[in-house]
Write an enzyme that holds these catalytic residues in place. Structure first.
Site, PDB file in Angstrom:
ATOM      1  N   GLU A 334      36.045  37.265  36.804  1.00  0.00           N
ATOM      2  CA  GLU A 334      36.645  36.406  35.771  1.00  0.00           C
ATOM      3  C   GLU A 334      35.772  35.223  35.372  1.00  0.00           C
ATOM      4  O   GLU A 334      36.256  34.097  35.257  1.00  0.00           O
ATOM      5  CB  GLU A 334      38.006  35.881  36.262  1.00  0.00           C
ATOM      6  CG  GLU A 334      39.007  36.991  36.442  1.00  0.00           C
ATOM      7  CD  GLU A 334      40.299  36.516  37.072  1.00  0.00           C
ATOM      8  OE1 GLU A 334      41.351  37.027  36.677  1.00  0.00           O
ATOM      9  OE2 GLU A 334      40.266  35.653  37.959  1.00  0.00           O
TER      10      GLU A 334
HETATM   11  C1  NGO Z   1      42.548  38.440  40.265  1.00  0.00           C
HETATM   12  C2  NGO Z   1      41.766  37.159  40.176  1.00  0.00           C
HETATM   13  C3  NGO Z   1      42.208  36.137  41.214  1.00  0.00           C
HETATM   14  C4  NGO Z   1      43.726  36.034  41.253  1.00  0.00           C
HETATM   15  C5  NGO Z   1      44.315  37.408  41.507  1.00  0.00           C
HETATM   16  C6  NGO Z   1      45.826  37.356  41.539  1.00  0.00           C
HETATM   17  C7  NGO Z   1      40.514  38.766  41.143  1.00  0.00           C
HETATM   18  C8  NGO Z   1      39.402  39.478  41.749  1.00  0.00           C
HETATM   19  N1  NGO Z   1      40.429  37.636  40.483  1.00  0.00           N
HETATM   20  O1  NGO Z   1      41.790  39.189  41.214  1.00  0.00           O
HETATM   21  O2  NGO Z   1      41.638  34.901  40.920  1.00  0.00           O
HETATM   22  O3  NGO Z   1      44.111  35.169  42.275  1.00  0.00           O
HETATM   23  O4  NGO Z   1      43.911  38.326  40.537  1.00  0.00           O
HETATM   24  O5  NGO Z   1      46.395  38.599  41.759  1.00  0.00           O
END
Ligand code: NGO
Length: 521
Positions: A334
């Site tokens: 992200e």
């Molecule tokens: C995503 C995000 C995290 C969140 C999570 C919540 C990843 C790899 N990045 O997973 O920052 O906490 O979802 O489910």
């Protein structure tokens, strides 16, 4: 009235099964409840019950363990003494009793497998390596009555069904991740979770140590990271961080449970706590405020500044010094606030920093948008079986750790009524968590590219140990079984029945598990 008839019928069946299992003699003398060899989770490779044979633990039953097996003997004695109140001396030598042997196991059991034989005189666990003996000890716990897990002395008898188990894992890496950044979880909680992971032969604990809301590990060369960056958490609570001594304690405790800790410092996004702690890490030289919400994707390290890489080199060097295992997780998910070209430049440079310090990088699967080094493992967290970029990287040799969010994320709600958790990847009931095959999950990715499975527990909504346990149980054992048991053993009906026998064990341990109607109707 109808209920009591049903109960009477159930009792008759239970007694009949007890007679079949333990033989007529034991049954006439108040049949002890004997756990079936076929109820072990994760399912072993082969199980051969010896009908009618049982071994009974007595106050003076010796635990024979010498050399490298000695510590495991002490660990087993510790578990068994709590609930039996027996002496169970740990001694060298051999004879009737429980033996933990690092000789005589078939080489095919590998480093983590074992063979366990139960006769009327002895319980013998043989392995090639201590990790295998430790796995065998976890199996042995499940062959004893559930009350064996009690923290206080309980009445026996402590009877084990006879037979033989030969066992070894399917996948090398069987992991759990705990996010200590969104809500900080103290050492005691992490140690307890380690013990819970060990029950199901999980061998890696990935700690998500940094995120926008908090930096949870002391770094001597950048002290404000933890002192200031660790001073709050989601919702604005006090947060916290691990000193190096705390962290070393976690690593050592995990090691004693044959679990390798994988530290994660998430980069280049998810870094608000670091940016808030050091203004010079920001492209504009201005520190943002601390953040206590649950948005993602808004922060980025400054890819064009050299100080960014000095910072990372310092953090990696200090973390490597605390890390006996081969992996350091560099995040990479992200990075919406980082331009795609910058992301690739950054991830390639950071992978090299990790390599220069002698470790391999683990990274969320977006690392395939950069150039993964041959040693880099990508952690798949998508929600679809089709991920062409990831499959292409696997084709070029990148190994994958599988954590599909709609299967393996322990922070997803079980159903709409679950009081904790998120639901962006859907609801994940126990059957959803179990019903997939890591070796054949991603289109175009063969089992040879699959390094393992991991169950992440993100903690935006998870504040306490009880919360952790509620989300992890019973789904964590489902993911553990996918990583350990042969694909041929995969069967929901069998798994669900075996899982149900774990419930009384969790009760005895005080684990706050979710009583899924799929498992405990
Ligand atoms: C995503 C995000 C995290 C969140 C999570 C919540 C990843 C790899 N990045 O997973 O920052 O906490 O979802 O489910």
């Amino acid at each position: 009235m109808g209920g009591s008839r049903v109960r009477a019928a159930v009792l008759t069946v239970v007694l009949a099964v007890a007679v079949a299992l333990v033989g007529p003699q034991a049954a006439t003398a108040a049949a002890p409840a004997v756990s079936s060899m076929r109820d072990v989770v994760p399912a072993p490779l082969t199980v051969k019950p010896a009908g009618g044979t049982t071994f009974t633990l007595r106050p003076g039953t010796p635990i024979f363990a010498s050399g490298d097996a000695r510590d495991i003997g002490g660990y087993l004695a510790g578990v068994l003494r709590r609930s039996t109140g027996y002496r169970l001396p740990v001694v060298s030598g051999s004879g009737p009793g429980i033996s933990l042997l690092l000789t005589g196991a078939d080489p095919s059991v590998g480093d983590e497998g074992y063979r366990l034989d139960v006769t009327s005189k002895a319980v013998v666990i043989r392995a090639q390596r201590p990790a295998g003996l430790f796995a065998g000890v976890q199996t042995l716990r499940q062959l004893l009555p559930p009350a064996i897990e009690s923290a206080i002395v309980r009445k026996g008898p402590w009877v084990i069904a006879g037979g033989q188990i030969v066992d070894r894992p399917r996948l090398a890496y069987r992991g759990a991740m705990l996010d200590v950044a969104r809500h900080f979880h103290p050492v005691g909680t992490v140690l307890r979770y380690i013990d819970e992971l060990a029950l199901y032969k999980i061998n890696h604990l990935h700690l998500h140590l940094t995120d926008d809301q908090g930096w949870r590990i002391a770094i001597d060369s950048w002290p404000r990271l933890s002192a200031y960056g660790g001073s709050t958490q989601v919702g604005g609570g006090a947060g916290g961080y691990f000193t190096k001594a705390d962290y070393a304690r976690i690593v050592a405790y995990a090691k004693s449970r044959y679990i390798t800790v994988v530290p994660e410092v998430d980069m280049p996004g998810h870094v608000n706590a670091a940016l808030a702690s050091y203004a010079e890490l920001n492209c504009d030289g201005k520190a943002p405020p601390l953040y206590t919400g649950i948005d993602v994707g808004f922060s980025s390290l400054c890819v064009s500044k050299e100080i960014t890489y000095r910072f990372i080199d310092d953090v990696v060097r200090e973390l490597v010094a605390l890390t006996p295992g081969p992996y350091l997780h560099i995040g990479g998910d992200e990075a919406h606030a980082t331009k795609p070209d910058d992301y690739a430049t950054f991830m390639d440079r950071v992978q090299k920093i990790v390599a220069a310090h002698g470790k391999s990088a683990l990274a969320w699967h977006q690392v395939v948008n950069a150039t993964p080094l041959p040693s880099t493992v990508g952690q798949y967290w998508g929600t679809t079986r089709s991920a062409p970029d990831v499959a292409a990287a696997a084709g070029r040799g990148t190994k994958l750790l599988l954590s599909p969010a709609n299967k393996a994320y322990l922070d997803m709600k079980y159903d709409p009524s679950t009081p904790l958790g998120l639901s962006w990847a859907g609801y994940v009931e126990v059957k959803d968590a179990y019903d997939w095959d890591p070796g054949a999950y991603l289109d175009g990715v063969s089992e040879s590219s699959v390094f393992g499975v991991e169950a992440p527990l993100w903690t935006e909504t998870i504040a306490t140990l009880a919360d952790i346990e509620y989300m992890a149980f019973p789904r964590l054992p489902a993911i553990a079984e996918l990583g350990w048991s042969p694909a041929s053993a995969h069967d929901w009906t069998s798994f669900r029945a075996r899982l149900a026998t774990q419930g009384p064990r969790w009760e005895a341990q005080g684990i706050n598990f979710y009583r899924s109607s799929q498992v405990f109707p």
